[in-house]
Design a protein around this motif. Structure first.
Motif, PDB file in Angstrom:
ATOM      1  N   ASP A  15      28.310-180.024  75.159  1.00 52.90           N
ATOM      2  CA  ASP A  15      28.977-180.943  74.185  1.00 52.90           C
ATOM      3  C   ASP A  15      29.570-179.915  73.108  1.00 52.90           C
ATOM      4  N   ARG A  16      29.103-178.784  72.678  1.00 49.44           N
ATOM      5  CA  ARG A  16      29.885-177.880  71.758  1.00 49.44           C
ATOM      6  C   ARG A  16      30.948-177.344  72.337  1.00 49.44           C
ATOM      7  N   LEU A  17      31.059-176.988  73.441  1.00 54.41           N
ATOM      8  CA  LEU A  17      32.218-176.464  74.094  1.00 54.41           C
ATOM      9  C   LEU A  17      33.360-177.493  74.042  1.00 54.41           C
ATOM     10  N   ARG A  18      32.852-179.005  74.812  1.00 60.71           N
ATOM     11  CA  ARG A  18      33.793-180.115  74.726  1.00 60.71           C
ATOM     12  C   ARG A  18      34.306-180.315  73.317  1.00 60.71           C
ATOM     13  N   GLY A  19      33.738-180.290  72.313  1.00 56.80           N
ATOM     14  CA  GLY A  19      33.923-180.449  71.035  1.00 56.80           C
ATOM     15  C   GLY A  19      35.043-179.698  70.255  1.00 56.80           C
ATOM     16  N   PHE A  20      34.851-178.247  70.739  1.00 56.28           N
ATOM     17  CA  PHE A  20      35.833-177.108  70.324  1.00 56.28           C
ATOM     18  C   PHE A  20      37.221-177.540  71.250  1.00 56.28           C
ATOM     19  N   ASP A  21      36.961-177.886  72.499  1.00 57.27           N
ATOM     20  CA  ASP A  21      38.273-178.308  73.171  1.00 57.27           C
ATOM     21  C   ASP A  21      39.066-179.380  72.738  1.00 57.27           C
ATOM     22  N   LEU A  22      38.072-180.522  72.196  1.00 55.45           N
ATOM     23  CA  LEU A  22      39.029-181.636  71.532  1.00 55.45           C
ATOM     24  C   LEU A  22      39.531-181.446  70.065  1.00 55.45           C
ATOM     25  N   GLY A  23      39.099-180.459  69.508  1.00 56.35           N
ATOM     26  CA  GLY A  23      39.765-180.035  68.348  1.00 56.35           C
ATOM     27  C   GLY A  23      38.747-179.912  66.883  1.00 56.35           C
ATOM     28  N   ALA A  24      37.298-179.894  67.249  1.00 56.53           N
ATOM     29  CA  ALA A  24      36.435-179.706  66.084  1.00 56.53           C
ATOM     30  C   ALA A  24      36.644-178.430  65.428  1.00 56.53           C
ATOM     31  N   ASP A  25      36.563-178.662  63.914  1.00 54.53           N
ATOM     32  CA  ASP A  25      36.457-177.463  63.116  1.00 54.53           C
ATOM     33  C   ASP A  25      35.291-176.449  63.189  1.00 54.53           C
ATOM     34  N   ASP A  26      34.236-177.220  63.527  1.00 52.66           N
ATOM     35  CA  ASP A  26      33.225-176.262  63.376  1.00 52.66           C
ATOM     36  C   ASP A  26      31.883-177.248  64.065  1.00 52.66           C
ATOM     37  N   TYR A  27      30.649-176.165  64.453  1.00 50.59           N
ATOM     38  CA  TYR A  27      29.559-177.091  64.660  1.00 50.59           C
ATOM     39  C   TYR A  27      28.357-176.683  64.180  1.00 50.59           C
ATOM     40  N   VAL A  28      27.219-177.424  63.960  1.00 52.82           N
ATOM     41  CA  VAL A  28      25.996-176.876  63.494  1.00 52.82           C
ATOM     42  C   VAL A  28      24.988-177.714  64.367  1.00 52.82           C
ATOM     43  N   CYS A  29      24.170-176.519  64.764  1.00 54.30           N
ATOM     44  CA  CYS A  29      23.285-176.879  65.826  1.00 54.30           C
ATOM     45  C   CYS A  29      21.779-177.597  65.041  1.00 54.30           C
ATOM     46  N   LYS A  30      21.242-178.624  65.706  1.00 56.95           N
ATOM     47  CA  LYS A  30      19.869-178.912  65.313  1.00 56.95           C
ATOM     48  C   LYS A  30      18.858-178.175  65.867  1.00 56.95           C
ATOM     49  N   PRO A  31      17.584-178.139  65.192  1.00 59.30           N
ATOM     50  CA  PRO A  31      17.771-178.515  63.836  1.00 59.30           C
ATOM     51  C   PRO A  31      18.534-177.359  62.793  1.00 59.30           C
ATOM     52  N   PHE A  32      18.896-178.100  61.750  1.00 49.88           N
ATOM     53  CA  PHE A  32      19.728-177.136  60.721  1.00 49.88           C
ATOM     54  C   PHE A  32      19.221-177.239  59.311  1.00 49.88           C
ATOM     55  N   SER A  33      19.634-176.209  58.688  1.00 49.97           N
ATOM     56  CA  SER A  33      19.318-176.272  57.187  1.00 49.97           C
ATOM     57  C   SER A  33      20.483-176.911  56.321  1.00 49.97           C
ATOM     58  N   PRO A  34      19.985-178.063  55.605  1.00 52.01           N
ATOM     59  CA  PRO A  34      21.051-178.744  54.959  1.00 52.01           C
ATOM     60  C   PRO A  34      21.905-177.845  54.105  1.00 52.01           C
ATOM     61  N   ARG A  35      21.294-176.546  53.653  1.00 47.69           N
ATOM     62  CA  ARG A  35      22.178-175.623  52.752  1.00 47.69           C
ATOM     63  C   ARG A  35      23.166-175.003  53.657  1.00 47.69           C
ATOM     64  N   GLU A  36      22.580-174.795  54.677  1.00 45.73           N
ATOM     65  CA  GLU A  36      23.792-174.197  55.902  1.00 45.73           C
ATOM     66  C   GLU A  36      24.778-175.162  56.044  1.00 45.73           C
ATOM     67  N   VAL A  37      24.423-176.485  56.122  1.00 47.07           N
ATOM     68  CA  VAL A  37      25.590-177.502  56.413  1.00 47.07           C
ATOM     69  C   VAL A  37      26.616-177.475  55.182  1.00 47.07           C
ATOM     70  N   VAL A  38      25.844-177.502  53.951  1.00 44.80           N
ATOM     71  CA  VAL A  38      26.917-177.444  52.663  1.00 44.80           C
ATOM     72  C   VAL A  38      27.904-176.340  52.690  1.00 44.80           C
ATOM     73  N   VAL A  39      27.404-175.128  53.151  1.00 45.60           N
ATOM     74  CA  VAL A  39      28.196-173.748  53.252  1.00 45.60           C
ATOM     75  C   VAL A  39      29.154-174.049  54.026  1.00 45.60           C
ATOM     76  N   ARG A  40      28.999-174.648  55.337  1.00 46.54           N
ATOM     77  CA  ARG A  40      29.945-174.736  56.456  1.00 46.54           C
ATOM     78  C   ARG A  40      30.892-175.655  55.813  1.00 46.54           C
ATOM     79  N   ILE A  41      30.513-176.804  55.166  1.00 50.00           N
ATOM     80  CA  ILE A  41      31.463-177.778  54.697  1.00 50.00           C
ATOM     81  C   ILE A  41      32.569-176.945  53.974  1.00 50.00           C
ATOM     82  N   HIS A  42      32.247-176.318  52.904  1.00 48.18           N
ATOM     83  CA  HIS A  42      32.916-175.647  52.157  1.00 48.18           C
ATOM     84  C   HIS A  42      34.030-174.369  52.630  1.00 48.18           C
ATOM     85  N   THR A  43      33.456-174.107  53.803  1.00 50.00           N
ATOM     86  CA  THR A  43      34.298-173.138  54.464  1.00 50.00           C
ATOM     87  C   THR A  43      35.357-173.816  55.384  1.00 50.00           C
ATOM     88  N   VAL A  44      34.899-174.852  55.736  1.00 49.67           N
ATOM     89  CA  VAL A  44      36.068-175.776  56.727  1.00 49.67           C
ATOM     90  C   VAL A  44      36.911-176.161  55.688  1.00 49.67           C
TER      91      VAL A  44
END
Length: 229
Positions: A86-115
């Protein structure tokens, strides 16, 4: 403050992430239904969407494909760690990034700012100001005023990468770009050509890593504009 759309099943897990997003100063909305989310993204697009894969009615990957046919709206996929396909397919379709579950909410916020920062730079840097141009002669590229002698495969790879600065392209996507006529070429051949390409790019600036590796996924072109930002 940015408007963030969270498209994910499960109110409990979503509430923790929503709280962190709001604590970081974002306006956050949660939608569980894929069809409803797709309509919202098309009619009132947020600044960025956090997109799960398993959704009612319309899957996350289907949403991503439909959105990419119309815009470069920033999308971060939320996937289970076991769902590598799914992750590879997502990048093929044009996703800007991915986060694996379980994830840290703070990490998600950092990824958002970066993207968001990356997408903002991508939109404000005009194509003519890109540091790389391709000559009419096959295999000729000019980077920051320096001539680069490239093989046909290297030239095709470089074109594919530099067309979308910052966006990760999977090996399969790069394989399609560099070997359009080949049907039985192993994806790892891309690594060999990228290695040779990096050596040539280093002659322009050894301090700048023009091609960023994303472990297990692929590569992204890092323009001078982002490095200096």
């Amino acid at each position: 403050m940015s408007r963030i759309l969270l498209v994910e099943e499960g109110e409990g897990a979503a509430s923790v992430l929503l709280d962190e997003l709001r604590r970081a100063g974002h306006e956050a909305e949660h939608i569980e239904d894929g069809a409803v989310a797709l309509h919202r993204m098309l009619t009132s697009p947020p600044a960025l969407t956090l997109l799960g894969v398993e959704l009612p009615r319309v899957s996350g990957l289907q949403i991503l494909e439909k959105i990419r046919a119309r815009s470069d709206h920033p999308i971060i996929m939320l996937t289970a760690r076991a769902q590598e396909s799914d992750r590879l397919r997502g990048f093929d379709l044009g996703a800007d990034d991915y986060v694996c579950k379980p994830f840290s909410p703070r990490e998600v916020v950092v990824r958002i700012h970066t993207v968001l920062r990356r997408c903002s730079q991508r939109r404000h840097v005009a194509r003519p100001s890109m540091p790389i141009t391709f000559g009419t002669v096959r295999g000729c590229a000019i980077l920051d005023g320096h001539y680069l002698p490239l093989t046909r495969r290297e030239s095709l790879l470089l074109r594919a990468l530099s067309q979308e600065p910052g966006r990760v392209l999977t090996r399969s996507k790069l394989l399609e770009a560099a070997f359009p006529e080949a049907l039985d070429v192993n994806e790892r051949v891309v690594d060999t050509h990228i290695k040779n390409l990096r050596k040539k790019l280093a002659t322009v600036s050894a301090a700048h890593d023009w091609i960023r590796s994303v472990y297990g996924v692929g590569f992204a072109w890092e323009s001078r504009a982002r490095q200096d930002a």
